[in-house]
Design an enzyme around this catalytic site. Structure first.
Site, short mmCIF file in Angstrom:
data_model
loop_
_atom_site.label_atom_id
_atom_site.label_comp_id
_atom_site.label_asym_id
_atom_site.label_seq_id
_atom_site.Cartn_x
_atom_site.Cartn_y
_atom_site.Cartn_z
N ASP A 147 21.39 30.42 40.72
CA ASP A 147 21.77 29.88 39.40
C ASP A 147 22.71 30.77 38.63
OD1 ASP A 147 18.44 28.68 39.28
OD2 ASP A 147 20.25 27.48 39.52
N HIS A 194 13.87 36.43 42.01
CA HIS A 194 13.48 35.29 42.87
C HIS A 194 12.11 35.59 43.48
CE1 HIS A 194 13.70 32.17 45.96
NE2 HIS A 194 14.62 31.63 45.18
C1 SDX Z 1 15.34 28.84 41.48
O1 SDX Z 1 11.62 29.15 44.70
C2 SDX Z 1 12.83 28.87 44.92
O2 SDX Z 1 13.30 28.88 46.04
C3 SDX Z 1 13.64 28.47 43.68
C4 SDX Z 1 15.11 28.24 43.90
C5 SDX Z 1 15.37 27.01 44.75
O3 SDX Z 1 16.45 26.94 45.37
O4 SDX Z 1 14.54 26.07 44.71
O5 SDX Z 1 15.71 29.37 44.54
C6 SDX Z 1 15.83 27.98 42.58
O6 SDX Z 1 14.44 28.45 40.78
C7 SDX Z 1 15.93 30.20 41.30
C8 SDX Z 1 15.25 31.03 40.15
C9 SDX Z 1 15.87 30.60 38.83
N1 SDX Z 1 15.13 31.17 37.68
C10 SDX Z 1 15.65 32.18 36.95
O7 SDX Z 1 16.74 32.70 37.18
C11 SDX Z 1 14.80 32.59 35.76
C12 SDX Z 1 14.74 34.12 35.67
N2 SDX Z 1 13.97 34.63 36.78
C13 SDX Z 1 12.59 34.80 36.63
O8 SDX Z 1 11.92 34.18 35.62
C14 SDX Z 1 11.80 35.19 37.87
O9 SDX Z 1 12.54 36.11 38.56
C15 SDX Z 1 11.39 34.06 38.80
C16 SDX Z 1 10.68 32.97 38.07
C17 SDX Z 1 12.59 33.50 39.48
C18 SDX Z 1 10.47 34.65 39.86
O10 SDX Z 1 9.33 35.08 39.20
P1 SDX Z 1 8.09 35.72 40.00
O11 SDX Z 1 8.33 35.71 41.47
O12 SDX Z 1 6.84 35.10 39.48
O13 SDX Z 1 8.17 37.24 39.59
P2 SDX Z 1 7.50 37.86 38.31
O14 SDX Z 1 7.74 36.96 37.14
O15 SDX Z 1 6.10 38.22 38.65
O16 SDX Z 1 8.40 39.15 38.12
C19 SDX Z 1 8.09 40.35 38.80
C20 SDX Z 1 8.57 41.46 37.84
C21 SDX Z 1 7.95 41.33 36.45
O17 SDX Z 1 7.94 42.61 35.89
P3 SDX Z 1 6.55 43.49 35.92
O18 SDX Z 1 5.46 42.61 35.35
O19 SDX Z 1 6.33 43.81 37.40
O20 SDX Z 1 6.86 44.72 35.08
O21 SDX Z 1 9.99 41.33 37.64
C22 SDX Z 1 10.24 41.03 36.27
C23 SDX Z 1 8.95 40.50 35.68
O22 SDX Z 1 8.90 40.75 34.28
N3 SDX Z 1 11.29 40.00 36.26
C24 SDX Z 1 12.31 39.97 35.41
C25 SDX Z 1 13.10 38.88 35.80
N4 SDX Z 1 12.54 38.27 36.84
C26 SDX Z 1 11.42 38.97 37.12
N5 SDX Z 1 12.64 40.76 34.37
C27 SDX Z 1 13.78 40.43 33.68
N6 SDX Z 1 14.60 39.40 34.02
C28 SDX Z 1 14.28 38.60 35.05
N7 SDX Z 1 15.08 37.56 35.37
#
Ligand code: SDX
Length: 428
Positions: free
Chosen positions: A364, A307
């Site tokens: 989710d 998140h």
């Molecule tokens: C919602 O914003 C809100 O409040 C949203 C929400 C709401 O109520 O409106 O809470 C609802 O959208 C919840 C999120 C649902 N999405 C997912 O579950 C999809 C999977 N999650 C990710 O794609 C990710 O965690 C996000 C999109 C939710 C957040 O992404 P960020 O903040 O841009 O973080 P990032 O992509 O920069 O990740 C930081 C690190 C990265 O690794 P490094 O580059 O540092 O090595 O964490 C890793 C990412 O690769 N990472 C994950 C991961 N999520 C982040 N690695 C594997 N699996 C994951 N799910």
């Protein structure tokens, strides 16, 4: 605490005022930055940038706190009805008994949609995704209520459109469900409360009576509350920026639905179930998928994990996880993917990759398991997220309009070609 932040830039020093929130959050007001320094800030994805002040929702991502107008999500999920939370988000206070009765009466008596809306379905091919259908249906409401096109609605006009949206969205969502099944639609009943009416329109079929299960009502009410608002998330920010151009509220909400559809946002709840099913079909070994999620060369992500704000457990996920066992037991449903989800969570939370990045289950991760146990098809999961988020989007839009905010128009830093002369095609 100093009321300003001093910025030293290319030999010039400027003092920027601080904005201190009611929870002592600190914001640097850079509204004078460009005029004083010629510089702008750049923050791709707005990870460190606040777009507004707001009094609707407070999140503390480190502590896993979520409050709406000061009330904790735990208290609201335990004690409130979704209609009470909708009133709270939009009006700023929980309703008195009289206010609640008036609000409830208004919503119950605006649930019908124009019969012509059913004609829109004739345009879609079978198998159209309900989120695309919902986007179009909500936007089309401005065609049926053209007075909503007034860019500066007075309070009564605003309230009428808000009531229509809250009242008609469940009818439209249930209509999508029925039409996509090829079944006749079920009309709303004014004598039913909001959640019971939605469940009746969704699950009753035209040939039989339908007994509304109080377990379903309690579960649906709780899930809608848990999705009601989440401050400046992607879809709420979309609603605000479209609203800042003074587009009509129906168009703003349709834009929010389109943003929520994305698999990185609300679309994740559908992707979680598809991921858990894939793990089950692959033999149920979560470790293989954890390895994929960690592999930078693999686009696979653990859906429902991570998140932007929560760097601790998403409090909503905690509530939903607790409800999962309770609701499935009450429904007598045994869903193997629930065990896979728990195993996946346990394995991930013991893995340094997830611990170092503070990746926990989000709202989710478990919600789809309950939706599926209730009988919703997986394509409808994000539509249900949108149904819950509607009052939050409306509250965010109303706050932006009430604050007379200017049209949103971010700046940029240009990194393309500097000026160059035209060359005739023959000479290129
Ligand atoms: C919602 O914003 C809100 O409040 C949203 C929400 C709401 O109520 O409106 O809470 C609802 O959208 C919840 C999120 C649902 N999405 C997912 O579950 C999809 C999977 N999650 C990710 O794609 C990710 O965690 C996000 C999109 C939710 C957040 O992404 P960020 O903040 O841009 O973080 P990032 O992509 O920069 O990740 C930081 C690190 C990265 O690794 P490094 O580059 O540092 O090595 O964490 C890793 C990412 O690769 N990472 C994950 C991961 N999520 C982040 N690695 C594997 N699996 C994951 N799910």
């Amino acid at each position: 605490m100093s009321e300003t932040a001093r910025l030293s830039l290319q030999g010039k020093e400027v003092d920027l005022p601080l904005i201190i929130g009611s929870e002592n959050e600190v914001g640097i007001d850079i509204s004078s930055l460009r005029s004083e320094t010629g510089a702008v800030t750049v923050d791709v994805g707005y990870k460190n940038t606040g777009s507004t002040t707001s009094s609707i929702t407070y999140l503390d991502g480190e502590a896993g706190i979520l409050r709406h107008r000061g009330y904790s999500i735990e208290d609201l999920a335990e004690n409130a009805t979704f209609m009470e939370v909708a009133y709270l988000l939009i009006n700023g206070e929980l309703p008195t008994q009289q206010e609640y009765e008036d609000w409830d009466y208004q919503i119950r008596h605006h649930t019908l949609v124009n019969e012509d809306m059913e004609n829109i379905f004739k345009a879609w091919p079978t198998g159209s995704h309900p989120m695309g259908q919902l986007t179009a249906m909500i936007s089309s409401l401005s065609s049926f209520y053209p007075e909503s096109l007034n860019p500066n609605p007075n309070e009564e006009d605003q309230h009428r459109t808000i009531r229509r949206l809250i009242a008609k969205m469940p009818t439209i969502v249930a209509m999508l469900h029925k039409k996509n099944l090829g079944h006749p639609i079920i009309y709303p009943k004014n004598k039913l409360d909001y959640v019971s009416n939605f469940l009746n329109m969704t699950f009753k079929n035209v040939t039989e009576d339908y007994e509304i299960d109080p377990i379903f009502v309690e579960a649906m009410n709780k899930l809608l509350i848990l999705h009601a608002d989440h401050e400046q998330n992607c879809s709420a920010s979309t609603v605000r920026i479209v609203g800042s151009a003074h587009s009509n509220l129906y168009a703003c909400i349709a834009a929010g639905i389109a943003a929520l559809w994305g698999p990185l946002h609300g679309g994740a709840n559908q992707k979680v179930i598809e991921m858990l099913e894939a793990i089950r079909e692959d033999g149920g070994d979560a470790r293989k998928f954890i390895a994929k999620a960690k592999d930078k060369n693999d686009p696979f992500r653990l859906m429902g994990f991570g998140h932007r704000v929560y760097k601790n457990y998403d409090p909503r996920a905690l509530i939903i996880k607790k409800s999962c066992d309770d609701i499935l037991n009450k429904l007598g449903v045994k869903d193997p993917v629930l065990d896979i989800a728990k195993q996946l969570e346990e394995t991930a939370l013991a893995d340094d990759y997830f611990v170092e990045r503070k990746l926990f289950p989000n709202v989710d991760f478990y919600s789809g398991i309950i939706y599926r146990a209730m009988g919703f098809p997986v394509e409808m999961f994000t539509v249900l997220f949108a149904l819950g988020r509607l009052p939050g989007w409306i509250a965010q839009w109303k706050e932006m309009r009430d604050q007379n905010q200017p049209i949103g128009r971010p700046r940029q830093i240009y990194t393309g070609h500097v000026k160059r002369d035209w060359t005739a095609r023959a000479l290129r």
